[in-house]
Structure formats: structure tokens, C-alpha cells
Design an enzyme around this catalytic site. Structure first.
Site, PDB file in Angstrom:
ATOM      1  N   LYS A 131       0.854  -1.199   0.000  1.00 14.27           N
ATOM      2  CA  LYS A 131       0.000   0.000   0.000  1.00 14.27           C
ATOM      3  C   LYS A 131       0.888   1.247   0.000  1.00 14.27           C
ATOM      4  O   LYS A 131       0.661   2.194  -0.749  1.00 14.27           O
ATOM      5  CB  LYS A 131      -0.926   0.006   1.230  1.00 14.27           C
ATOM      6  CG  LYS A 131      -2.086  -0.982   1.108  1.00 14.27           C
ATOM      7  CD  LYS A 131      -2.855  -1.165   2.402  1.00 14.27           C
ATOM      8  CE  LYS A 131      -3.912  -2.253   2.249  1.00 14.27           C
ATOM      9  NZ  LYS A 131      -4.629  -2.591   3.477  1.00 14.27           N
TER      10      LYS A 131
ATOM     11  N   GLN B 288      -5.009  -1.138   9.661  1.00 14.17           N
ATOM     12  CA  GLN B 288      -4.912  -2.486   9.088  1.00 14.17           C
ATOM     13  C   GLN B 288      -5.503  -3.521  10.056  1.00 14.17           C
ATOM     14  O   GLN B 288      -5.189  -3.525  11.242  1.00 14.17           O
ATOM     15  CB  GLN B 288      -3.432  -2.809   8.779  1.00 14.17           C
ATOM     16  CG  GLN B 288      -3.203  -4.115   8.042  1.00 14.17           C
ATOM     17  CD  GLN B 288      -3.754  -4.125   6.620  1.00 14.17           C
ATOM     18  OE1 GLN B 288      -3.880  -3.100   5.963  1.00 14.17           O
ATOM     19  NE2 GLN B 288      -4.097  -5.305   6.134  1.00 14.17           N
TER      20      GLN B 288
ATOM     21  N   ASP C  48     -11.197   3.005   3.947  1.00  9.22           N
ATOM     22  CA  ASP C  48     -11.610   1.589   3.902  1.00  9.22           C
ATOM     23  C   ASP C  48     -13.111   1.455   3.659  1.00  9.22           C
ATOM     24  O   ASP C  48     -13.581   0.389   3.285  1.00  9.22           O
ATOM     25  CB  ASP C  48     -11.309   0.930   5.258  1.00  9.22           C
ATOM     26  CG  ASP C  48     -10.073   0.055   5.219  1.00  9.22           C
ATOM     27  OD1 ASP C  48      -9.784  -0.515   4.163  1.00  9.22           O
ATOM     28  OD2 ASP C  48      -9.416  -0.064   6.275  1.00  9.22           O
TER      29      ASP C  48
HETATM   30  N1  GUN Z   1      -7.085  -6.632   6.258  1.00  5.95           N
HETATM   31  C1  GUN Z   1      -7.397  -7.399   5.193  1.00  5.95           C
HETATM   32  N2  GUN Z   1      -8.043  -6.677   4.252  1.00  5.95           N
HETATM   33  C2  GUN Z   1      -8.148  -5.431   4.738  1.00  5.95           C
HETATM   34  C3  GUN Z   1      -8.713  -4.219   4.228  1.00  5.95           C
HETATM   35  O1  GUN Z   1      -9.280  -4.146   3.140  1.00  5.95           O
HETATM   36  N3  GUN Z   1      -8.602  -3.128   5.048  1.00  5.95           N
HETATM   37  C4  GUN Z   1      -8.013  -3.177   6.265  1.00  5.95           C
HETATM   38  N4  GUN Z   1      -7.972  -2.063   6.990  1.00  5.95           N
HETATM   39  N5  GUN Z   1      -7.488  -4.279   6.765  1.00  5.95           N
HETATM   40  C5  GUN Z   1      -7.546  -5.395   6.004  1.00  5.95           C
END
Ligand code: GUN
Length: 285
Positions: free
Chosen positions: A49, A93, A116
Site C-alpha cells: 500500500k 490495518q 476503507d
Molecule cells: N485486512 C485485510 N483486508 C483489509 C482491508 O481491506 N482493510 C483493512 N484495513 N485491513 C484489512
């Protein structure tokens, strides 16, 4: 046809990069990712990311905290970011350590900065058909589907898996496009029969090769969200929820794993950051 998520994601990133280049030099979207603990998959996701955010010109920052951080300390950190005008997107996350309440943390994030799309305000707006921040994985799936089928109206769509991250928001996006949507999950009877009637399948269950060749029509388009670590011939491999090798030459479209939904999810995070930046900039002017 293979739906090349890597290529579609690259096109989306190029567009975002171009849009950012056109901004004044001192005005850049800012994204902060909060990473807690040492969860191995999370470390990789967050690294990617950050890498792609920087590449398109987003001011990206990762805040790392020890597994032992308290819920109140974490909320304090989120509130600092909520009040920081240089930060437009906040992503915590997941998964979080067990002593931290995920729901309370998500609700601490300013909904305008919730890239998100997990905050109840965004979930509600999406399901009401209002403008909303849409979760990155289903948004990426949606863009991939639209590359193959322009008009989704009246199609039978089957969403496999009912998670808040993918299945539920995916359903909302497909409903918005006038699909007839069926969600199947661990308690659903005869999933195979339901899939056989589908024009569109979005598989997100975390079960390697669950969707088999004889479960799908020739005319079906299938998006594979699964990321399953398996051993094949003694080697560690990542495979999806779909039996890709046996399906790919027959169906109308199928996305591979890796190289499908994964890169799209990250590209959509960058797009959401840009969307948050624009919305916040308009509000502040
Ligand atoms: N963990 C796995 N997929 C995601 C996601 O799309 N967003 C976040 N914040 N954590 C994750």
C-alpha cells in the site's frame, strides 16, 4: 478470457498519478496507515500500500505500534490524524489484537477520512444508494466486472461469502447496477446449484479451489477474491477460491490469483484517498 487485474490496476494508478500531478505542488493527498503488531500478511499488504501510494504521488505514512498498545492510546492516535489537515485518508490495518475492540476503533475514524469504507456512516450511505466511501476490495471487483460487462442489469449475481469487507458491500454495488443478487455462505444449502445459474460469481470465502469447473456456466464471469496459501508439489503457493486452471479457457471471464483482485484493491485505496482529499478540500474552502 482472463481478467487482468494487474493491468486494470495500472491504468487506474496512471489516472490517479496524472490527477495528482495537476494539483498545486504544495497540495498532495495524504494517507496514513496504522499497523499494529507483527501479523505477517498485514506487513506485506501495508508495504505494498505504501509503495504504490508513493508511486502515484500520495504522501504516505505508516504508523507502527507494538501489539501491546491500549485501545485508548490507539484512539488518541486516530484522533490526532482526524485533526491533522495534511492527512486525508486513515486506514487501520486489520486484524487487530484481541484486546482492542475493532468496531470502536473503526467508529473513531472521521467518516470523511475512512478510505476503507468500514465506518457505519459509509456502510449506511452505500446501502442507501448515497455517495459513500466504498470498501476497496469490492470496488476493485466491480471495476473488473465492468471491464467485461458494460450493462449488468438483470444478471444473476452470486456473492460467495458474507463479510463486511467484501460480501456485503459487493452486494450493494451489484444491486445498484440492477443485478439479482444471491449471497451464499457457510450455512447455505446447495451452493453448487446456485452457482450453476449465475451470470456473475464473486468468490470470497478463503477455501482453495472451492468453485469448480462444473459449477459454472460457459457464459459466466468470475471474480476470485480468495488468497489461500497451499503446498503444491512441496512448494508454497498462493491460490484463489476458484479452480482457475480448469475454468479459464471455457468461461466468459475469470480473474487470476495472484494478479487479479489484489492489485485492484490497492489501486482503489489510492482512488479512495484521492476522493477523500477532494471532499475534504471542498469542505475546507
Ligand atoms: N485486512 C485485510 N483486508 C483489509 C482491508 O481491506 N482493510 C483493512 N484495513 N485491513 C484489512
Amino acid at each position: 478470457m482472463i481478467i487482468d487485474g494487474k493491468k486494470i490496476a495500472e491504468e487506474l494508478r496512471d489516472k490517479i498519478k496524472k490527477d495528482i500531478k495537476e494539483l498545486a505542488i504544495d497540495k498532495r493527498p495524504g494517507l496514513t496507515v496504522i499497523l499494529i503488531g507483527e501479523h505477517p500478511a498485514s506487513q506485506i499488504y501495508v508495504k505494498n500500500k505504501e509503495k504504490f501510494a508513493k508511486e502515484v504521488g500520495i504522501n504516505s505514512n505508516v504508523l507502527k505500534f507494538n501489539e501491546s498498545i491500549s485501545e485508548s492510546e490507539l484512539k488518541k492516535e486516530i484522533n490526532k490524524l482526524n485533526n491533522n489537515s495534511a492527512v486525508h485518508g486513515i486506514l487501520v490495518q486489520l486484524p487487530l489484537p484481541e484486546h482492542i475492540n475493532q468496531k470502536d476503533i473503526i467508529e473513531t475514524i472521521n467518516p470523511d477520512k475512512d478510505v476503507d469504507g468500514f465506518h457505519p456512516i459509509n456502510v449506511g450511505n452505500l446501502s442507501s444508494g448515497n455517495d459513500a466511501m466504498v470498501p476497496c476490495t469490492p470496488l476493485g471487483c466491480y471495476y473488473m466486472i465492468k471491464k467485461v460487462i458494460k450493462d449488468l442489469s438483470g444478471l444473476n449475481a452470486v456473492v460467495v461469502g458474507r463479510s463486511n469487507i467484501n460480501g456485503k458491500p459487493m452486494t450493494q454495488l451489484l444491486l445498484r447496477e440492477n443485478c439479482t443478487v444471491t449471497i451464499v455462505h457457510s450455512k447455505t444449502k446447495n451452493i453448487e446449484k446456485i452457482c450453476k445459474n449465475a451470470d456473475l460469481i464473486i468468490a470470497a470465502v478463503g477455501k482453495a479451489h472451492m468453485i469448480q469447473n462444473d459449477w459454472v456456466k460457459d457464459t459466466a464471469v468470475i471474480i476470485d477474491v480468495g488468497i489461500n496459501r497451499v503446498k503444491i508439489d512441496g512448494k508454497n503457493k498462493i491460490v484463489g477460491d476458484v479452480d482457475f486452471q480448469n475454468i479459464k479457457d471455457r468461461v466468459k471471464g475469470v480473474s487470476p490469483v495472484p494478479g487479479g483482485v489484489g492489485p485492484m484493491t490497492i489501486a482503489c485505496l489510492l482512488e479512495n484517498t484521492m476522493k477523500a482529499f477532494k471532499k475534504i478540500s471542498v469542505k475546507n474552502n
